[in-house]
Write a protein that holds these residues in place. Sequence first.
Motif, PDB file in Angstrom:
ATOM      1  N   HIS A 228     -11.648  72.255 -16.013  1.00 26.46           N
ATOM      2  CA  HIS A 228     -10.596  72.419 -16.603  1.00 26.46           C
ATOM      3  C   HIS A 228     -10.350  74.735 -16.427  1.00 26.46           C
ATOM      4  CE1 HIS A 228      -9.655  69.627 -19.872  1.00 26.46           C
ATOM      5  NE2 HIS A 228      -9.463  68.782 -18.216  1.00 26.46           N
TER       6      HIS A 228
ATOM      7  N   ASN B 116      -5.821  71.691 -16.333  1.00 30.04           N
ATOM      8  CA  ASN B 116      -6.379  71.392 -15.296  1.00 30.04           C
ATOM      9  C   ASN B 116      -6.718  71.788 -14.015  1.00 30.04           C
ATOM     10  OD1 ASN B 116      -7.483  68.060 -16.501  1.00 30.04           O
ATOM     11  ND2 ASN B 116      -4.489  68.112 -16.830  1.00 30.04           N
TER      12      ASN B 116
ATOM     13  N   ASP C   7      -4.364  62.168 -16.498  1.00 36.49           N
ATOM     14  CA  ASP C   7      -4.536  63.566 -17.364  1.00 36.49           C
ATOM     15  C   ASP C   7      -4.069  64.601 -17.605  1.00 36.49           C
ATOM     16  OD1 ASP C   7      -6.010  65.433 -18.316  1.00 36.49           O
ATOM     17  OD2 ASP C   7      -7.759  65.235 -17.096  1.00 36.49           O
TER      18      ASP C   7
HETATM   19 MG    MG Z   1      -8.396  67.388 -17.760  1.00 35.82          MG
END
Ligand code: MG
Length: 306
Positions: free
Chosen positions: A211, A251, A17
């Motif tokens: 996030h 993130n 990610d």
């Molecule tokens: Mg993420």
Amino acid sequence: MQPSETTVQIVEVGPRDGLQNERVRIGTPNKLRFVAALVEAGLRRIEVTSFVHPRAIPQLSDADELMALLEKRPDVRYSALVPNERGLERAIAAGIREIAVFTAASDTFVHHNIHASLPESLAHFEQIVKQAKDLGIGVRGYISTVFGCPYEGKITAEQGLGVASALLAMGCDEISIGDTIGVATPGDVARWLDAARTAKIPFDRMALHFHDTRGMALANVVIGLQHGVRIFDSTAGGLGGCPYAPGASGNLATEDLVYALHGLGYQTGVDLDKLVTASSLIANQLDHLLPSRYYQAARVQACLPV
Ligand code: MG
């Protein structure tokens, strides 16, 4: 570490990610060093790549090679995203023990990302989940846009809960509830988790994926903890883009998460100093500073470049 009342399990999603959302391409040897350093820091669940078509995400086009070269350890769970049948074939050939499938709470978001309706995406993944489970491969189901969608705006709790129930019913071992655009406030999270409890979603099979786009990620984690959630996703250094850059995901940083968890008395099995070392392996190759506040403070204190 297994999640318990006082133990939190962290799913490190930086190599997938995180890197997926970075402009700078990281070479396979550097990714291998990064993952090895994450393991050395104590992380035991790491999402390492995605078996998407190599042209779809060039950053992750080395998935097969990466998986083949990773040091396999019985105490480390490596997982990878699988978008379709071909991806599953590649993941199986790579000897994967855990895959992740992905859909969203918002029909429009699903349509934009995988060009299918939400029911079509669930039907599509049902086949993949079944094949994986038949082979004894663990499956995680991601649900994006649970708290808000860039196209539809507000998303109701019922929308996300319907998808969560469907993923669990088709055999996903765990679901990950994603605040994809980082809009959730602690109040939103508390109300959603209350609704999830009422809907009988098993909290021991649910991770929260926040996030930090609007600075709410850690506050939302604390609400999750208060409600009994013990699995959280994050990326080392906050990899995946600076929250101020357009399109960056922001993130939640693993360092910031671990620091807060240890301060609250939870065990994670993660050594923060070693985690900073792992992040620094990637940091010096990026075109921006890693957003993790803990990481930045640790580097400044050690008089090292951030
Ligand atoms: Mg993420």
